[in-house]
Design a protein around this motif. Structure first.
Motif, PDB file in Angstrom:
ATOM      1  N   LYS A   1      17.736  67.132  -4.380  1.00 35.03           N
ATOM      2  CA  LYS A   1      17.379  66.337  -3.207  1.00 35.03           C
ATOM      3  C   LYS A   1      17.100  64.891  -3.630  1.00 35.03           C
ATOM      4  O   LYS A   1      16.920  64.604  -4.822  1.00 35.03           O
TER       5      LYS A   1
ATOM      6  N   LEU B   1      23.979  61.815  -4.633  1.00 35.70           N
ATOM      7  CA  LEU B   1      23.877  62.712  -3.486  1.00 35.70           C
ATOM      8  C   LEU B   1      25.260  63.178  -3.045  1.00 35.70           C
ATOM      9  O   LEU B   1      25.446  64.346  -2.671  1.00 35.70           O
TER      10      LEU B   1
ATOM     11  N   ASP C   1      14.418  64.415  -6.016  1.00 28.78           N
ATOM     12  CA  ASP C   1      14.720  64.741  -7.414  1.00 28.78           C
ATOM     13  C   ASP C   1      15.494  63.631  -8.113  1.00 28.78           C
ATOM     14  O   ASP C   1      15.824  63.754  -9.296  1.00 28.78           O
TER      15      ASP C   1
ATOM     16  N   GLN D   1      26.677  67.157  -2.939  1.00 31.02           N
ATOM     17  CA  GLN D   1      27.391  67.805  -1.830  1.00 31.02           C
ATOM     18  C   GLN D   1      28.742  68.333  -2.283  1.00 31.02           C
ATOM     19  O   GLN D   1      29.162  69.429  -1.888  1.00 31.02           O
TER      20      GLN D   1
ATOM     21  N   HIS E   1      21.387  71.948  -5.374  1.00 27.14           N
ATOM     22  CA  HIS E   1      20.132  71.983  -4.623  1.00 27.14           C
ATOM     23  C   HIS E   1      19.312  70.713  -4.813  1.00 27.14           C
ATOM     24  O   HIS E   1      18.204  70.610  -4.282  1.00 27.14           O
TER      25      HIS E   1
END
Length: 342
Positions: free
Chosen positions: A303, A313, A306, A317, A301
């Motif tokens: 982002k 990133l 964060d 995913q 979760h």
């Protein structure tokens, strides 16, 4: 009808049990399920993962802890009554009593360790049909089932400490399924050798005790403890393959699981890649853990706000797909339907 309880357990510590329960709670919530996350580890690490320090201080004041797993069993310990109705902590809503969240936490407590001696004392008394003994031994199961009813939960995920003591015996007879988190090392293999025979012994001992229960309206767990597979965590990865130093330990896991946990003959043709009992080989995601802990959210979760940018990133995913696949695999093994959630 009781709500299925899935225990994540290995008597060897440091294999990522708490992290697994934490992330799967969030993943099942993402898939539309209502989850009770039960912290039955006296170290209360799952509770610390979900809640910030201010909330922990409010739940663990000096003196009585009425809103923790220890508080719910205090009347049994004191001989003044039975379990109390559990408080459920909403880990998402800003107002803890508003159950808008699909995840409800049964709050852990360091004081739970004081329950160990009582559970040891009453275990043999069940053989005499002692009704208080049955109430004490079944306390965890009854608390979790009441929590599931309050929360309208589809599933209960249970985190346990890494030992074979009386607390974990009572917690595990409350489990319908047991999933074993493992690290690819000699310590996890030794843990399997201790774990499997112990689970089978506890199961048979509880079945013997159930036959001594007199006719009352006290509902008791059936003590299925059905092995549902294992998850290998925290292995180092290079070019999407385990580092060579761990290969020999990973290669031995399927046979050790078959022999010691399932009590079946070892199939020499089974490897980690085709073992039906292997639910997942999960990456460690080391670089994401500090970000997730700071943000009080699962790694999948995270982002950009964060700090999950660039390669982070991409790892976020990837982790989502890893945990989604694992959650689906567990649902398949435990005959849990996810179809209505999609």
């Amino acid at each position: 009808m009781s709500v299925p309880v899935i225990a994540f357990f290995n008597n060897k510590g440091g294999v990522g049990m708490t992290s697994l329960v934490y992330h799967l709670s969030w993943m099942y919530a993402d898939l539309g399920m209502r989850v009770v996350a039960a912290d039955l580890d006296p170290q209360a690490n799952l509770t610390a993962a979900f809640l910030d320090d201010d909330r922990l201080e409010a739940l663990w004041p000096e003196g009585e802890h009425p809103n923790t797993i220890y508080g719910y069993i205090q009347p049994l310990l004191q001989g003044t009554g039975d379990i109390t109705s559990p408080h459920l902590e909403d880990v998402i809503a800003t107002q803890p009593q508003l159950f808008s969240s699909p995840i409800a936490l049964l709050v852990g407590d360091l004081l739970l360790s004081s329950f160990e001696d009582e559970l040891s004392d009453v275990w043999p008394k069940c053989l005499d049909g002692n009704q208080r003994a049955f109430r004490v031994i079944s306390a965890f199961w009854r608390i979790m089932q009441e929590a599931a009813t309050i929360h309208a939960a589809n599933i209960i995920l249970m985190d346990l400490g890494p030992n074979l003591g009386a607390i974990n015996r009572s917690a595990l007879i409350a489990a319908d399924y047991v999933i074993v988190p493992l690290s690819p090392d000699i310590f996890s293999l030794q843990g399997l050798r201790n774990l499997g025979p112990t689970l089978r012994r506890w199961r048979s001992e509880w079945q013997l005790r159930l036959k001594q229960k007199s006719a009352t309206n006290l509902e008791l767990p059936q003590g299925y403890m059905q092995p549902a597979g294992y998850v290998v965590l925290q292995h180092a990865v290079r070019m999407d393959r385990p580092v060579k130093a761990y290969d020999r330990w990973i290669a031995r896991i399927p046979g050790e699981y078959e022999e010691y946990v399932l009590g079946e003959p070892v199939n020499p043709l089974i490897s980690i890649s085709n073992d039906p009992h292997c639910l997942a080989l999960l990456k460690h995601y080391r670089s994401l853990i500090p970000l997730a802990q700071e943000a009080h959210k699962p790694i999948f979760h995270l982002k950009p706000a964060d700090g999950a940018i660039g390669s982070h990133l991409q790892a976020v995913q990837s982790s989502y797909q890893d945990f989604k696949h694992l959650a689906e695999k567990i649902a398949e093994r435990t005959s849990m339907s996810l179809s209505r959630q999609y």
